[in-house]
Enzyme design. Sequence first.
Site, PDB file in Angstrom:
ATOM      1  N   GLY A  31       0.808  -1.223   0.000  1.00  0.00           N
ATOM      2  CA  GLY A  31       0.000   0.000   0.000  1.00  0.00           C
ATOM      3  C   GLY A  31       0.836   1.265   0.000  1.00  0.00           C
ATOM      4  N   HIS A  34       2.237   4.580  -5.168  1.00  0.00           N
ATOM      5  CA  HIS A  34       2.776   5.712  -5.928  1.00  0.00           C
ATOM      6  C   HIS A  34       2.963   5.287  -7.385  1.00  0.00           C
ATOM      7  CE1 HIS A  34       6.462   3.452  -5.503  1.00  0.00           C
ATOM      8  NE2 HIS A  34       6.385   3.524  -4.189  1.00  0.00           N
ATOM      9  N   GLY A  36       5.426   4.308  -8.973  1.00  0.00           N
ATOM     10  CA  GLY A  36       6.210   3.073  -9.140  1.00  0.00           C
ATOM     11  C   GLY A  36       5.283   1.861  -9.157  1.00  0.00           C
ATOM     12  N   HIS A  37       4.353   1.820  -8.182  1.00  0.00           N
ATOM     13  CA  HIS A  37       3.393   0.703  -8.167  1.00  0.00           C
ATOM     14  C   HIS A  37       2.535   0.710  -9.428  1.00  0.00           C
ATOM     15  CE1 HIS A  37       3.934   1.311  -3.680  1.00  0.00           C
ATOM     16  NE2 HIS A  37       4.198   0.032  -3.816  1.00  0.00           N
ATOM     17  N   LYS A 149      13.339  -2.043  -7.949  1.00  0.00           N
ATOM     18  CA  LYS A 149      14.015  -1.319  -6.861  1.00  0.00           C
ATOM     19  C   LYS A 149      14.409  -2.337  -5.790  1.00  0.00           C
ATOM     20  CE  LYS A 149      11.903   1.298  -3.815  1.00  0.00           C
ATOM     21  NZ  LYS A 149      12.292   0.652  -2.537  1.00  0.00           N
ATOM     22  N   GLN A 153      14.668  -8.868  -3.827  1.00  0.00           N
ATOM     23  CA  GLN A 153      13.353  -9.485  -3.584  1.00  0.00           C
ATOM     24  C   GLN A 153      12.843 -10.185  -4.854  1.00  0.00           C
ATOM     25  OE1 GLN A 153       9.905  -7.757  -1.287  1.00  0.00           O
ATOM     26  NE2 GLN A 153       9.253  -7.135  -3.310  1.00  0.00           N
ATOM     27  N   SER A 185       9.600   5.349  -3.531  1.00  0.00           N
ATOM     28  CA  SER A 185       9.408   4.395  -2.447  1.00  0.00           C
ATOM     29  C   SER A 185       8.372   4.962  -1.487  1.00  0.00           C
ATOM     30  CB  SER A 185      10.738   4.215  -1.702  1.00  0.00           C
ATOM     31  OG  SER A 185      10.519   3.610  -0.448  1.00  0.00           O
ATOM     32  N   ARG A 187       8.554   4.720   1.526  1.00  0.00           N
ATOM     33  CA  ARG A 187       9.319   5.232   2.672  1.00  0.00           C
ATOM     34  C   ARG A 187       9.871   6.638   2.435  1.00  0.00           C
ATOM     35  NH1 ARG A 187      10.770  -0.534   3.365  1.00  0.00           N
ATOM     36  NH2 ARG A 187      10.038  -1.132   5.440  1.00  0.00           N
TER      37      ARG A 187
HETATM   38  O1  PAF Z   1       7.578  -5.224  -2.121  1.00  0.00           O
HETATM   39  C1  PAF Z   1       6.656  -5.211  -1.285  1.00  0.00           C
HETATM   40  O2  PAF Z   1       5.880  -4.281  -1.199  1.00  0.00           O
HETATM   41  C2  PAF Z   1       6.504  -6.384  -0.324  1.00  0.00           C
HETATM   42  O3  PAF Z   1       7.731  -6.880   0.066  1.00  0.00           O
HETATM   43  C3  PAF Z   1       5.604  -7.499  -0.851  1.00  0.00           C
HETATM   44  C4  PAF Z   1       6.187  -8.155  -2.090  1.00  0.00           C
HETATM   45  C5  PAF Z   1       4.225  -6.941  -1.176  1.00  0.00           C
HETATM   46  C6  PAF Z   1       5.420  -8.591   0.198  1.00  0.00           C
HETATM   47  O4  PAF Z   1       4.849  -8.088   1.372  1.00  0.00           O
END
Ligand code: PAF
Length: 285
Positions: A31, A34, A36-37, A149, A153, A185, A187
């Site tokens: 959540g 922004h 980026g998402h 970014k 992950q 981000s 953050r």
């Molecule tokens: O990248 C993220 O926002 C989180 O690490 C994810 C992949 C949603 C898992 O909680």
Amino acid sequence: MLTFESISKTQEFSLSLRRKGIKIALVPTMGFLHEGHMSLVKMARMHADFVMLSIFVNPTQFGPNEDFSKYPRDFEGDSELCLKHGVDLIFHPDADEMYPDLSSTWVEETILSKPLCGKSRPTHFRGVCTVVVKLFNATLPDIAIFGEKDYQQAAVIKRMVRDLNFPVKILSVPIVREHDGLAMSSRNKYLSPDERQNALAICKSLDEARKMAMEGELSSSLLAETVKLRISQAGGNIDYIEIVNSETLLPEESVSKNSLIAVAAYFGGTRLIDNCFLIHKNIEY
Ligand code: PAF
């Protein structure tokens, strides 16, 4: 646009879509969305018929002294952005739905999770892998999209999906940057105006290292030192700066076309990450 909070309802709904041959994409997020998402949503729309976006601030990927309780949340703003960008369904479970009492099963990738962020956040990727598997089981996607970014992950999840034979195709999307280069981000919201200005040292120094590499400077230690100096001069507190092979994530002494430089640094109390390929024509923003 639909919003579901229940896992069983979401599963049932996904199964009904799949039976009709409708291809589902999942964009997993925590959540506070922004642009980026939204680039992940755009990619999802290009590759699937139905786009689900999950919003869940996953407690198990935060360490004891990290920012779980103060992680920014804005479900209303997120919903508006999703609607505007053509998300079809938001999956928004609460913590009790995702982690019922006595949950005692983890999913852990054991190699790519260890270096870089894994050193200072030893339980982080176990939390990420576990929740991503749970999100896959709830939404039953054909494809899932992750941002670069969080390069490590995306690499860990691709490995997990391969190792555990998940029938989900993983796509990754390049970093989206602010007008001045700062990697987007959730953050970034924590940064004061001064910290935000100083944090530009991250992307600028990565770009400087990239230019040096492109001009023939292939010593990883020298390039990493340059980035370290610039970030320290700007008041950043470095967690790591490493040049690694982009597939194995192992350190590389000398830069090759597969070399990625990855950084984590604190500005004030905010931990930021960024990365770029070194043999690459530019950092785009
Ligand atoms: O990248 C993220 O926002 C989180 O690490 C994810 C992949 C949603 C898992 O909680």
